[in-house]
Design an enzyme around this catalytic site. Structure first.
Site, PDB file in Angstrom:
ATOM      1  N   ASP A  37     128.584 -92.592  41.448  1.00 33.12           N
ATOM      2  CA  ASP A  37     127.763 -92.410  42.649  1.00 33.12           C
ATOM      3  C   ASP A  37     128.373 -91.317  43.495  1.00 33.12           C
ATOM      4  OD1 ASP A  37     129.289 -94.079  45.050  1.00 33.12           O
ATOM      5  OD2 ASP A  37     129.483 -95.117  43.127  1.00 33.12           O
ATOM      6  N   GLU A 124     127.982-103.115  53.794  1.00 29.14           N
ATOM      7  CA  GLU A 124     129.418-103.319  53.974  1.00 29.14           C
ATOM      8  C   GLU A 124     129.788-103.137  55.443  1.00 29.14           C
ATOM      9  OE1 GLU A 124     131.832-100.060  52.256  1.00 29.14           O
ATOM     10  OE2 GLU A 124     129.911 -99.224  51.567  1.00 29.14           O
TER      11      GLU A 124
END
Length: 233
Positions: A37, A124
């Site tokens: 990613d 997160e």
């Protein structure tokens, strides 16, 4: 056999990371479908060279919150698609703003693009407010996912072990999981993707990248791709 696996892990570690700060999980050799990613922070990326080095899929940062869009998103998406990689978009979820508006940011940024993979909602606490109402955050994630579903877009939730315990477990488990774990994944993490390192090193990429694996074999990977998202959007 154990010696062969050990040698394979060592070679993969040296080639991919190029350094010795961490020890990679031993079980990564059991997962044939590999990915990374990336975002604009990774600098110039030659996606064709990534594909030549055994990468099968890439998640590209698209958006954050209600109004941020990664400056390289469109260019990275198109270059990755042209390289024959399976491509997905990820969105960094902000705790202090509307899930509905965050979904619109994703939808507007994807105009003219048809990702192969589910949209990843990056959930997160890093850079987010610490003192939050967990139920409220979870509800806004659900709202965002519902709006995306209305556009024919599937969702996967990316989080780390802390986020798993705080936000995902018993709350968001109806959505597939992308877990970040730098140790071998435990059975409790019934995940689709596993991010196991932040230190991938490849020819054709200016900076270190995050390394990921699909939790399955080549056959289940093909099935997963064939059932993801509405390509008619």
């Amino acid at each position: 056999m154990a010696l062969f696996v050990g040698i394979a892990v060592y070679i993969f570690y040296v080639v991919v990371t190029g350094r010795g700060e961490t020890v990679l999980p031993q079980t990564i050799v059991n997962y044939p479908v590999k990915g990374v990613d990336v975002s604009s922070h990774n600098g110039n990326i030659d996606f064709s060279r990534l594909a030549d080095q055994g990468i099968d899929f890439v998640y590209i940062k698209g958006t954050e919150g209600t109004d941020f869009k990664d400056k390289e998103f469109n260019a990275n998406m198109r270059k990755a698609m042209d390289a024959g990689l399976k491509v997905g978009m990820y969105h960094f979820f902000r705790f202090d703003t509307s899930g509905y508006m965050q979904a619109l940011n994703v939808i507007n940024s994807l105009r003219g693009l048809a990702p192969d993979l589910p949209v990843a909602i990056d959930l997160e606490e890093w850079t987010n407010p610490r003192r939050v109402n967990v139920d409220s955050v979870v509800r806004q994630v659900e709202i965002m996912a519902d709006v995306l579903a209305g556009e024919g877009l599937d969702v996967v939730i990316y989080t780390n072990k802390d986020g798993y315990s705080k936000f995902y477990k018993n709350r968001l488990e109806k959505y597939p999981l992308w877990i970040c774990s730098f140790s071998d994944i435990e059975d409790k993490f019934d995940c689709v993707f596993w991010q196991y390192s932040h230190r991938g090193k490849f020819e054709g990429v200016d900076r270190l990248v995050d390394m990921n694996l699909f939790n399955g074999n080549d056959s289940t990977w093909k099935q997963f791709i064939s059932t993801t998202n509405d390509k008619g959007q």
